[in-house]
Structures are given as C-alpha cells and as structure tokens.
Design a protein around this motif. Structure first.
Motif, PDB file in Angstrom:
ATOM      1  N   GLU A 214       0.773  -1.198  -0.114  1.00  0.00           N
ATOM      2  CA  GLU A 214      -0.139   0.003  -0.045  1.00  0.00           C
ATOM      3  C   GLU A 214       0.655   1.125   0.140  1.00  0.00           C
ATOM      4  O   GLU A 214       0.774   2.127  -0.734  1.00  0.00           O
ATOM      5  CB  GLU A 214      -0.745  -0.059   1.421  1.00  0.00           C
ATOM      6  N   ARG A 235      -1.468  -4.608   1.952  1.00  0.00           N
ATOM      7  CA  ARG A 235      -3.007  -4.997   2.146  1.00  0.00           C
ATOM      8  C   ARG A 235      -3.255  -6.056   1.443  1.00  0.00           C
ATOM      9  O   ARG A 235      -2.551  -6.452   0.548  1.00  0.00           O
ATOM     10  CB  ARG A 235      -3.762  -3.846   1.356  1.00  0.00           C
ATOM     11  N   ALA A 811      -4.512  -1.787  -7.626  1.00  0.00           N
ATOM     12  CA  ALA A 811      -5.178  -1.511  -6.177  1.00  0.00           C
ATOM     13  C   ALA A 811      -6.498  -2.357  -6.227  1.00  0.00           C
ATOM     14  O   ALA A 811      -7.173  -2.654  -6.945  1.00  0.00           O
ATOM     15  CB  ALA A 811      -5.327   0.032  -6.075  1.00  0.00           C
TER      16      ALA A 811
END
Length: 974
Positions: A214, A235, A811
C-alpha cells in the motif's frame, strides 16, 4: 414532419403584421365622382393586396431559411457501439468474455440492414477495433491499448464520434467499473444529452488471492551511518504467508517471512544508510498465491548526506586474460586519502540510474565495452550528463578503441574519440570480414534480426579504418552470396548501405569455402598486414576439413591473422577456438548479437596494431589544471592507448605531440576524465611507486564531484490521474518576464525526455507528462539560457527524486458494479443481461433530417422580381386574357378596368379623328400643277371654321374631364 434547428429566429415573423399595418392605407380606398372630393363606400384594392401577399411570401421564405427549416422523417435504424474494457483489472479472461458477448449480440442484428455496430477497445486509452458496419461477425481483436489504466470517459467520447446521424444510438459499455482516470459520469450525461442511450454489461475483475504494498513511510533525508526506519504497509484480501524483501540498490538490506491477514498489515524495517547521495529502497512482497504481481513492489527514496563515495568497476583478476588486478593499487591509494568506494565487476555494474546516483563518481579501469550492457552504458551517460555525476576512465589493453568503445554511449561521454585521425602513423592493413548468413541469423533479438546486428558490426569496421586501409565483406552460407569490396577506407561511405542491407540466407556456414574466398582477396592485396574476422555459428559451422591447413598457409605465406567470433554455444566451439589459435588471433564467444558491433570494432582496432602504443615515454604538460595542483613532475609510463582529443576537451597531459594522455571536459551537468594509460604495474609501474600517486588520483576523482549548493527553484512532482505534473516555483524576487524553465525527466534506464514548463501563475511553472512505468525517476529543472534571456542570478538547476507508484489499476478496489449501474442510470440505460438486448428498439427514436434551407432561398430569389414588379407595373387582367397587343401602363396612373377602358377610348378618338385647321388666305400666284378642286378644298368656308372651333372647344372640355378622372383614380390608389 417539420422542425427548426434555430427556432429563435421565428420571432422575425412579427415583421408580417408590421408590413400589413404599413400597407393598410393602400389596401382600402374610396371611389369619388368627377371633379369632387373622395367619398362613397370603401373598397378593397386588389393590386395592393397581391403586392402584400408576394411580400409576405418572400419574408416567410427568408425567415424559415434562417430558422433552419428541416423535413424530419423518423426511422427504425439502430446503431450500436460496443466499448470493451481491456485493462489489466479485467484480465484476458474478462476480455474474452466481453468479446463473446459482442459476437452473440451481433448475431441478433436484423437482416434488413437497418442495424449497424462498431467495436472499440479501451484501457488508459481507446482504439477503434471495428468501424460502423452491418456485418454480423467479429474478427479476433487486434487493437493494442495501454492496459495499466481504465479511462471510461475516453471510451464514451470516442464512441460518440462513430454514430451515423440517421439512426437510433446506443453505447454498450462492457467493463468492471474500476476507472482510474477521467470522469465517466460527465461522459454519461453528455451521451444522454445527445440522445444516445448508455447500457452496461458487468465484467468480473480479476479474482483471487492478492497482496499489495500500500505504501512505504520513510524520512526524506538521512546521514551516512544513520539507521533509517521504514514502515511498510501491505494490504491483503486473504490470510497468507509471504516473503518481504527490502533492497537498497542491488543489495538486500532486510528479508523475512511474514503472515498476512485480511486488510492492512504494517511492518517495520530498519535499514542502514551506508552510502551518500540518492538511496532508493525498493520493497517487494512475494506471497504464496497472487493474481496481481504488478502491485507487489514499491519504491521509496531517501537523500543521504555525508562524505563522497565512488564506484570502482573492473574485471576481476580471475576473469582477466592478463590476470592483472586493475584497481589494486588504486584502492590502496583511495583508502590512504579517505575516499570510500564500492567495487563491482562490469557485468554487475548497476544498469539503473537511480542506483548509480548513490555514488558521486564512477571509475572504469580497463573495462571492455562488451562487458557492459547497452542499458548500463546509457545509464552511465545519463548519470553524467543529466544528474551531474563524475566519470573517470582508466586505460589498458582492453579499453578505449581496442576495447570497442567506438560509436557507443561511452565514447560520447568521454572527452576523447576512439579513432586516430592521423593515417600516416599507421601501416595500411587489409581486413576481410567473413559473416555467417545462415538461417539462424534471421532470429529476432530485441526487435532486430541477428543478421542486421552482424551487418552493423561489419559496417563499424569499415567506419573505423583509415583512408588507405582495405576492407572486404563476405556473406556466406553454403555458397558465396554477398561480396562487397575490396574498397579503400576513403570510399567507405559508398559501401556502408550495401553492407547494412545484407540479409540472412539458409543452411549453415561452409567454413572452408568461405575462408577460401577470403584467401583470394588476401592473396591479391598489396597491404603489409592482413586480417580476417570470421563470424560463425557455434553449432552449425560445416565443412571443417582442410580449414586448419588453410589458416596456417594464410598465416605463413600472407602474414594473415585470423580472429573468430563464435555466435551461440554448440558442438563446433572447440574447432573455432582451434583455428583462432592457429591464426594467432583472438577467440570471442557471445550469445547476444548486440555484442557483435563492439567485438568487431575491437578486432578492427587491433588489426591496425598501432592503437596500442607500448614504449617508454615521459608525459608532456598540456595545460595547468586543478588535477595537477601541487604536482610538479610525473614519472615515465610504459604504454597507452592512442586516441584523439575532442575539440571541447582540455588536454592536461600528452603522450606525444598528438595523442592525449589525460583529458577532461564538462559533459552536460557532470564531468568526465580520460586517462589513456593504466594504473597498474603493466604500464604504470613507476607511477604505482610514486609518492604523489594517491594525491593525483584523489584530485582527479574529486574534480569530477561537484558541489552545486542550494537552488532557489522549488520543485514538486505529483500525480494527477495518469499524468505526472511537474511544478516549479521561483521566489518573487527572482521572477523575470522572459524566464523560461526546462524540465528533464530521467528514467531508470538513463533515457531522458525534455519538457518546457509553462507559466500558470506569477512565479509558478508547470508541465505534464505520462510515465508508463512505476518506479523511481529523477526530475531536473533548470533555466533555459539564450542570448535574449541571460541567466538570472541565484537560479540554477534543481534535481529531485520522484517515485511513481503503481497504477490504481492494480489496487484492491470495490464497488465497480455499483459504478456501472450509476453510469447507466445517468445515460438513460440499464444493465444488460442478454446479448439480444443490445439491439432492442428502445433507444431514443431516430430521425433523418433534410435541410430545406437551399429550397427556401431559391424560392425567395424567385419571388424577389415579382415583389418588385407588382408594385411598379399593373396589367388589366381582363385585357391580358381577352385582348392581345395591349400596352402596359404605370401602376400608379390607372384605375379599375372600367375606368381604364374609358381612357383608352378617349385617347383613341383623339388620336384617330382629323382635327380641322383654319388656313390663311394665300396671295395670288401662278396656278399650281394640282387640280383646281384640290386647291379650293384647302380654304375653309366661314361656316366650316365656326364648326371647327366649336368642336375644338368640346374636345378640350372632354380632355380636361378625362384628366380629372385620371387624377382622381390615381389619388384613390395612393
């Protein structure tokens, strides 16, 4: 159906009642008796009414034309644009699912030709895959887009440009809804405003276990020896084990196995700041299972202050052909004066400029160009030119011209050229290049055929030779195919293109036959030295019988040296090594065609032999310089590599009148030093024992390390969507009206791009660029100086490090399906579940529109002469229809048809009836020849004269009455 494109223009129709009001006095008139005032009942003036009607028709045509009158015809034609998301978040399986949906939808098109479809593919950009067509199939998709982003807005806007005007319009968006750039909501509203329906099809995102770094929290600055705390946030969408590794340049500073839990995981790592300058910490996570490897690495940069540190690059003695330690004496000297260093081999030298930037200077000691990758040489060039690093190159028998530096980025960076431009000092030589052009040479390496790289290597040999040298290039497989030359060096420009055009053939190379052709050239040559360079496949060198004897014969009878370049490993390598030894040349092995140009130039330089000068000499002072500060004399040297100083170079020491020994120059922001002898006991045994040896090298290296101080230009680099924005701010006291700033963005491989910054506010300058790779970059901002804009005091270049994170495409984002539903709602559509729904007739009704503008203008042009004529000329309609040959009269001078008839009759009587005249009595004279009766008739009697006078009076009164009537009629019309 009719419509108007500019209905506001219809307000001009108010001119019609206004024109009627103006014409009202002429529309109604009263008849009056002869000689009296107007009176009697009102009556409609038909002539004035017809003039008004024509004027109304003319005005209406013009107003409708200006208002854009159109004939509208509704149609059931339907056009559909399919927009397929091909970004990495969808993945290949999602793209194939979308393509299958489109294929099934196309099969549901109506066969009457009223349906059409187009296909676009989009990621960070959009491309047209198929133009609007009524075909019912979809070919395999071939459009290439940048898959590291998703720009839905760009896809919708491109779709808008593909629709025909006369069809109902629909966009079918096939995506996972994870946009990374653009405003899809604004594009959906735009589509709806254009009567285009936006429907969506939900594609699944790449699913599976995923761990992503992250962020990395690190201080911006540190000191040498300081412990740098790094906080790494990872993450994960599942519980899993992973290996966490932290790199500082090429070194691993921390590595451990960690347990990840769903959500955010924080890890603390302590790294030691061991070197000054720019330090890039790259963190990498390696989970057991992962579907998005693109988000597994992230970089953070730290500026480390402290004493300078340099990088020593040399071939280890165990791998050197001479077994000499090229930097042993140099390392002892650097340690004695307190300069810290790291040592690496050429192949281990960092090829990323961010790693090189951790050093203040780089020293190459007798390093051949073939040991450095092309990327490493470009990075080294950019390190000096764009970042301001220092470079010191120390010579030896494998460096400079004989090291293959000719026409490389390394030669461009140095203050000397590899080619010696004094042909008189060299004996002329005949060089024959024999190249294998078998089928294996057609293979592609980095987008270029191996044959092309081999041909380029042969062309460099031709470029390097002197004017009186002789060159021949032979292309051979199972027979002689190409024979170029022999030609002299002065004529090389005529043959370079021919050499570069050599194409691969087939089979393997027949070594005996190819060398036999070379012998024919050598036997005819009058040059004292002959040299053959043989390029052969290490696994396909055929017809070896008799080759050793042939090589030995050429060596003994023609003074010929044979060097061999084996391309690729194989069973024929021992044979190729053997014939190279018999020919007293050198054997080279390479598995990369990119190394061929440097190897060939090495051999060409060795063929000329005089490039290596091995004789005792005392260096001559060329000019005073800080490198020689406090040094009054230097010992003798035993050899050097001949070269030529560049025009902008400063030659501090010379080996003789023409050859430079120590040359320096400023190259871009940095400095480069070239020392053409070595730093070992081979040529510099007296220097190694010299007391000022450490001082000399310390001053040479420190001269290349620049202390630039602080610049007043503040530079900030930030990310806006997919664009990288460079913002530079100049203090108010140093703002100049003609100040221009240039930014240089330096990528990890040393490639640089220049951008002009535009002023956006007082003292603020900005520029945008697209960086497609995540990682660390250098950004340099400097004033642009010209003759018209001199430099501003206090403003110098500023270099900052920028780390571009990986794209938001990778992401872990939720809510893509909800985004698609919102876009469909804004676009007046819905989520499609069946391919047949794509061609349902529920899009906004389409209509074909025909502009009537040209017809209305033509009508107005036809009415214009009627409008003028009806006001100027009046025709009795009864006479026009019943009588022929009647004349026209002015419209303002006649009355109705009855009155006109009376006037016509009166005028006819006056014109046709004879008017009696009273003739005076003639005196007596000779009788004329005419009859007496005729002469008597000319004299009226008194009774006739009285009757004539009465008739004249009566007619005068009638004429006066007619004129009064005519005037009365004209007044009524007025």
């Amino acid at each position: 159906m009719l419509s108007f494109s500019q209905p506001i223009v219809l307000t001009l129709l108010v001119l019609l009642p206004i024109s009627a009001l103006i014409a009202w006095p002429r529309l109604l008139t009263r008849r009056r008796a002869a000689g009296s005032r107007p009176g009697g009942p009102w009556r409609l003036n038909k002539h004035a009414l017809s003039a008004l009607v024509v004027r109304w028709a003319l005005l209406t045509s013009l107003i409708f034309a200006l208002a854009g009158l159109q004939a509208v015809q509704f149609t059931n034609k339907l056009a559909v644009v399919f927009a397929i998301d091909a970004s990495d978040s969808v993945g290949p399986s999602g793209v194939e699912q979308a393509a299958q949906f489109v294929r099934e939808a196309l099969r549901s098109m109506r066969t009457d030709g009223n349906d059409e479809a187009a296909v676009i593919v989009f990621g960070a950009d959009a491309q047209i895959e198929r133009a609007m067509s009524s075909m019912r199939d979809l070919a395999p998709m071939g459009a290439q887009v940048r898959s590291a982003g998703t720009n839905v807005e760009g896809a919708i806007r491109l779709s808008l440009s593909l629709f025909p005007a006369d069809a109902a319009k629909r966009i079918v968006l096939l995506s996972d809804g994870q946009q990374t750039v653009g405003d899809a909501e604004a594009a959906a509203r735009l589509a709806r405003a254009a009567d285009i329906r936006l429907d969506v099809v939900v594609l699944p995102s790449v699913q599976g276990p995923d761990a992503a770094i992250e962020r990395i929290d690190a201080p911006q600055q540190a000191s040498v020896g300081q412990i740098i705390p790094l906080q790494i946030v990872v993450r994960s969408n599942q519980a899993m084990r992973a290996q966490l590794t932290v790199f500082s340049g090429p070194d691993i500073v921390a590595q451990e196995v960690v347990n990840l839990t769903p959500g955010l995981n924080a890890f603390n790592v302590r790294a030691n700041a061991t070197r000054t300058g720019f330090s890039a910490f790259r963190v990498q996570i390696s989970p057991e299972r992962d579907v998005r490897p693109q988000n597994n690495a992230l970089v953070s940069s730290v500026i480390v202050g402290g004493p300078p540190r340099i990088l020593l690059v040399s071939v280890p003695p165990a791998f050197s052909s001479s077994g000499v330690d090229e930097v042993g004496a140099l390392k002892a000297a650097l340690s004695a004066i307190g300069i810290e260093y790291d040592q690496v081999s050429p192949r281990a030298m960092p090829s990323e400029i961010q790693s090189l930037a951790g050093y203040q200077a780089v020293v190459l000691a007798n390093v051949p160009a073939r040991e450095l990758s092309l990327r490493a040489m470009y990075s080294l060039q950019s390190y000096v030119r764009d970042v301001g690093g220092g470079l010191v190159v120390i010579g030896g028998p494998n460096s400079y011209g004989v090291g293959g530096y000719f026409k490389t980025p390394l030669e461009e960076t140095l203050p000397v050229e590899m080619q010696v431009k004094d042909p008189k000092r060299f004996p002329s030589v005949s060089i024959v290049v024999v190249m294998d052009k078998s089928g294996s040479m057609s293979a592609i390496e980095n987008g270029v055929t191996k044959m092309r790289l081999a041909a380029e290597a042969a062309a460099r040999v031709a470029e390097l030779v002197n004017e009186d040298d002789e060159v021949t290039v032979i292309g051979f497989d199972t027979e002689l195919v190409d024979l170029i030359g022999p030609f002299l060096g002065r004529d090389k420009n005529k043959y370079i293109n021919q050499i570069l055009s050599i194409a691969p053939g087939g089979g393997g190379i027949y070594v005996y036959e190819s060398l036999l052709e070379a012998q024919k050239i050598i036997a005819k040559s009058t040059k004292l030295s002959k040299f053959i360079i043989l390029l052969a496949d290490g696994n396909d060198a055929e017809r070896q019988e008799g080759v050793p004897e042939l090589v030995r014969k050429m060596r003994d009878e023609y003074n010929t040296t044979l060097s061999v370049v084996a391309f690729g490993d194989g069973s024929d390598i021992p044979f190729l090594k053997r014939i190279a030894a018999i020919g007293k040349g050198r054997y080279h092995f390479t598995d990369k065609a990119a190394n061929l140009p440097t190897i060939f130039t090495e051999e060409a330089a060795l063929a000329q032999r005089s490039y290596i000068v091995e004789q005792r000499f005392f260096p001559r002072l060329g000019m005073s310089h800080p490198i020689l500060s406090g040094i009054n004399e230097v010992p003798a040297l035993q050899g050097y590599i001949a070269s030529t100083a560049k025009p902008a170079a400063q030659v501090i020491l010379r080996a003789n009148e023409s050859d430079p020994l120590l040359a320096v120059w400023q190259y871009g922001l940095g400095r480069a030093v070239a020392f053409t002898s070595d730093a070992t006991g081979r040529w510099a045994k007296n220097w190694v024992r010299w007391g000022d040896f450490p001082k000399f090298w310390a001053q040479a290296i420190r001269w290349t390390i620049l202390d630039r101080g602080q610049s007043s230009i503040q530079v900030n680099v930030q990310q806006r969507d997919e664009q990288t924005v460079i913002v530079a701010e100049v203090p108010e006291s140093q703002i100049a009206t003609d100040l221009k700033l240039m930014a240089t963005v330096i990528e990890s491989d040393g490639q640089a791009r220049e951008l002009a910054l535009m002023q956006t506010a007082p003292g603020r300058y900005e520029a945008e660029t697209y960086l497609d790779q995540a990682g660390a970059y250098f950004v340099r901002v400097a004033p642009s100086h010209t003759a018209a804009s001199p430099p501003v005091a206090g403003l110098s270049e500023t270099i900052v490090a920028y780390v571009r994170p990986y794209s938001p495409e990778y992401a872990q984002v939720e809510g893509g399906e909800e985004n698609l539903r919102d876009w469909a709602l804004l676009g007046g559509g819905e989520v499609l579940t069946s391919p047949a729904q794509a061609f349902a007739l529920n899009a906004p009704v389409a209509a074909s529109r025909t502009d009537l503008f040209p017809l209305l203008l033509a009508l107005a042009a036809l009415l214009l002469p009627f409008d003028v004529g009806v006001r100027r000329i009046t025709v009795s309609l009864r006479r026009l229809l019943g009588l022929s040959g009647e004349k026209l009269a002015p419209a303002g001078s006649l009355e109705s048809s009855g009155r006109m008839d009376q006037l016509f009759r009166a005028k006819t009587r006056v014109t046709r009836e004879p008017v009696p005249q009273i003739m005076p009595r003639r005196p007596a004279q000779t009788p004329l020849a005419s009859p007496p009766a005729a002469a008597e008739a000319q004299v009226p009697s008194p009774q006739q004269a009285a009757a004539t006078a009465s008739e004249l009076l009566r007619r005068r009164r009638q004429r006066a009455q007619a004129e009064d009537d005519a005037k009365a009629t004209g007044g009524e019309q007025a």
